[in-house]
Write an enzyme that holds these catalytic residues in place. Structure first.
Site, PDB file in Angstrom:
ATOM      1  N   ASP A 163       4.888  -4.449  10.886  1.00 34.82           N
ATOM      2  CA  ASP A 163       6.175  -3.895  10.496  1.00 34.82           C
ATOM      3  C   ASP A 163       7.187  -4.411  11.523  1.00 34.82           C
ATOM      4  OD1 ASP A 163       8.458  -2.328  10.311  1.00 34.82           O
ATOM      5  OD2 ASP A 163       7.401  -0.417  10.243  1.00 34.82           O
TER       6      ASP A 163
ATOM      7  N   TRP B  63       2.628   9.154  15.922  1.00 36.39           N
ATOM      8  CA  TRP B  63       1.382   9.153  15.160  1.00 36.39           C
ATOM      9  C   TRP B  63       1.248  10.379  14.256  1.00 36.39           C
ATOM     10  CZ3 TRP B  63      -2.264   5.635  14.157  1.00 36.39           C
ATOM     11  CH2 TRP B  63      -2.306   4.478  14.943  1.00 36.39           C
TER      12      TRP B  63
ATOM     13  N   TYR C  67       9.940  -3.818   5.461  1.00 34.32           N
ATOM     14  CA  TYR C  67       9.953  -2.913   4.317  1.00 34.32           C
ATOM     15  C   TYR C  67      11.307  -3.017   3.614  1.00 34.32           C
ATOM     16  CZ  TYR C  67       5.494  -0.889   5.605  1.00 34.32           C
ATOM     17  OH  TYR C  67       4.167  -0.726   5.871  1.00 34.32           O
TER      18      TYR C  67
ATOM     19  N   CYS D 272      -3.787  -2.342  13.398  1.00 39.09           N
ATOM     20  CA  CYS D 272      -2.846  -3.423  13.100  1.00 39.09           C
ATOM     21  C   CYS D 272      -2.870  -4.446  14.228  1.00 39.09           C
ATOM     22  CB  CYS D 272      -1.438  -2.872  12.904  1.00 39.09           C
ATOM     23  SG  CYS D 272      -1.280  -1.774  11.480  1.00 39.09           S
TER      24      CYS D 272
ATOM     25  N   ARG E 215      -2.776  -8.157  12.613  1.00 38.30           N
ATOM     26  CA  ARG E 215      -3.061  -8.525  11.215  1.00 38.30           C
ATOM     27  C   ARG E 215      -1.932  -8.127  10.278  1.00 38.30           C
ATOM     28  NH1 ARG E 215      -3.846  -4.243   7.967  1.00 38.30           N
ATOM     29  NH2 ARG E 215      -4.170  -2.285   9.067  1.00 38.30           N
TER      30      ARG E 215
ATOM     31  N   TYR F  85      -7.916   3.057  17.781  1.00 39.71           N
ATOM     32  CA  TYR F  85      -7.876   2.129  18.914  1.00 39.71           C
ATOM     33  C   TYR F  85      -8.664   2.569  20.143  1.00 39.71           C
ATOM     34  CZ  TYR F  85      -3.985   0.084  16.284  1.00 39.71           C
ATOM     35  OH  TYR F  85      -3.213  -0.487  15.308  1.00 39.71           O
TER      36      TYR F  85
ATOM     37  N   GLU G  55       1.992   5.603  24.660  1.00 39.53           N
ATOM     38  CA  GLU G  55       1.004   5.329  23.622  1.00 39.53           C
ATOM     39  C   GLU G  55      -0.095   4.420  24.166  1.00 39.53           C
ATOM     40  OE1 GLU G  55       1.066   3.748  19.034  1.00 39.53           O
ATOM     41  OE2 GLU G  55       2.043   2.513  20.569  1.00 39.53           O
TER      42      GLU G  55
ATOM     43  N   ARG H  86       0.814  -1.220   0.000  1.00 39.27           N
ATOM     44  CA  ARG H  86       0.000   0.000   0.000  1.00 39.27           C
ATOM     45  C   ARG H  86       0.843   1.264   0.000  1.00 39.27           C
ATOM     46  NH1 ARG H  86      -0.685   3.107   4.211  1.00 39.27           N
ATOM     47  NH2 ARG H  86       0.139   1.487   5.600  1.00 39.27           N
TER      48      ARG H  86
ATOM     49  N   ASN I  65       4.943  -2.680  19.787  1.00 35.68           N
ATOM     50  CA  ASN I  65       3.742  -3.448  20.084  1.00 35.68           C
ATOM     51  C   ASN I  65       3.975  -4.421  21.235  1.00 35.68           C
ATOM     52  OD1 ASN I  65       3.270  -3.592  16.546  1.00 35.68           O
ATOM     53  ND2 ASN I  65       2.244  -2.187  17.947  1.00 35.68           N
TER      54      ASN I  65
END
Length: 294
Positions: free
Chosen positions: A200, A82, A240, A176, A197, A124, A60, A22, A208
């Site tokens: 990165d 963000w 990436y 995500c 789902r 979220y 976060e 994307r 995360n």
């Protein structure tokens, strides 16, 4: 425990399917992965093969728990992770080639500007704390989870998620890390599972994992439980194409002992502050920088 993350990086480098994504940057991607971390000894998966700015990840997570969707409170705490998405929207819609720092400064200084340009849509926090039902009633998934952990710990329905089909199209970035599920053992340990789902691996997953571990410790405290295992599972797990050399650099480093996270108990899940968290014994390798794909 960290070696499994490095092994996953290597697997994506060696076996990943290379394709355009994307963002236009391109990825090397695998489908389906799992990592497991034992939190029972106090250790948390804050990676040591590069410095992870763990306070940003915890801030976060605390922001998610407020139910907020505007980046202004994050920027006031110097959390800039963000900013890319609303900045891209602002540039596209106004044609103004504003720098990221100037945009962030305007968000902090001007409440009206922040209201118009700093909101991410129903991301979220909105879904976790204020999920809108078809009848207009709002559902606080976190409060329900904590109540169930306390009153019915054998339940198989202790979860919350953020993929609200009706509102995904209005989000700056669809969720995500989208589903969190919990499990209480007969001896009072809280296990957690996070399904992501899209992941990165280089930039996203270290944050995360840190956020999920901090959340699990908070939930355990609030429910009178001890931390157990954190299980992470990923769908589209990718690097990436402009992160490949950084991944190789990280893989070449030897993991060190994971740190311990200690937090003071707050009166409620809403009362935790970043000052309540301490990370003991964190001795990481130097940072590894890479660009975020937007």
């Amino acid at each position: 425990m960290e070696q499994q993350y490095l092994d996953l990086l290597q697997r994506v480098l060696d076996q990943g399917d290379e394709r355009v994504d994307r963002t236009g940057v391109g990825t090397r991607s695998l489908f389906g992965a799992m990592l497991r971390f034992d939190l029972s000894g106090g250790q948390v998966p804050v990676l040591t093969t590069k410095r992870v700015y763990w306070k940003l990840a915890v801030k976060e997570m605390l922001w998610f728990l407020t139910g907020g969707t505007n980046i202004r409170p994050l920027l006031e705490q110097n959390v800039r992770i963000w900013s890319d998405w609303p900045l891209a929207t602002y540039r596209r819609e106004t044609g103004e080639d504003i720098s990221q720092r100037d945009f962030e400064d305007r968000i902090v200084a001007d409440a009206d500007f922040a209201t118009k340009w700093g909101d991410l849509g129903p991301v979220y926090g909105k879904q976790w704390r204020r999920w809108s039902g078809p009848d207009g009633q709002e559902h606080d998934q976190i409060a329900t989870l904590i109540d169930t952990l306390r009153t019915n710990p054998a339940s198989r329905r202790m979860l919350f998620h953020a993929w609200n089909v009706a509102e995904v199209g209005n989000m700056a970035l669809p969720p995500c890390h989208m589903v969190y599920q919990y499990h209480v053992t007969s001896d009072g340990r809280l296990n957690g599972l996070l399904y992501q789902r899209s992941c990165d691996l280089l930039l996203g997953l270290p944050f995360n994992l840190t956020g999920a571990a901090a959340l699990q410790l908070m939930l355990a405290q609030q429910a009178g439980l001890q931390p157990g295992e954190l299980v992470w599972t990923g769908g589209d797990v990718h690097l990436y194409l402009n992160h490949l050399e950084q991944a190789r650099t990280q893989i070449a480093r030897a993991p060190r002992d994971l740190p311990r996270m200690v937090l003071r108990k707050a009166d409620s899940i809403d009362a935790y502050r970043i000052e309540d968290f301490e990370l003991e014994g964190y001795d990481p390798h130097p940072p590894i920088t890479a660009e975020v794909a937007v």
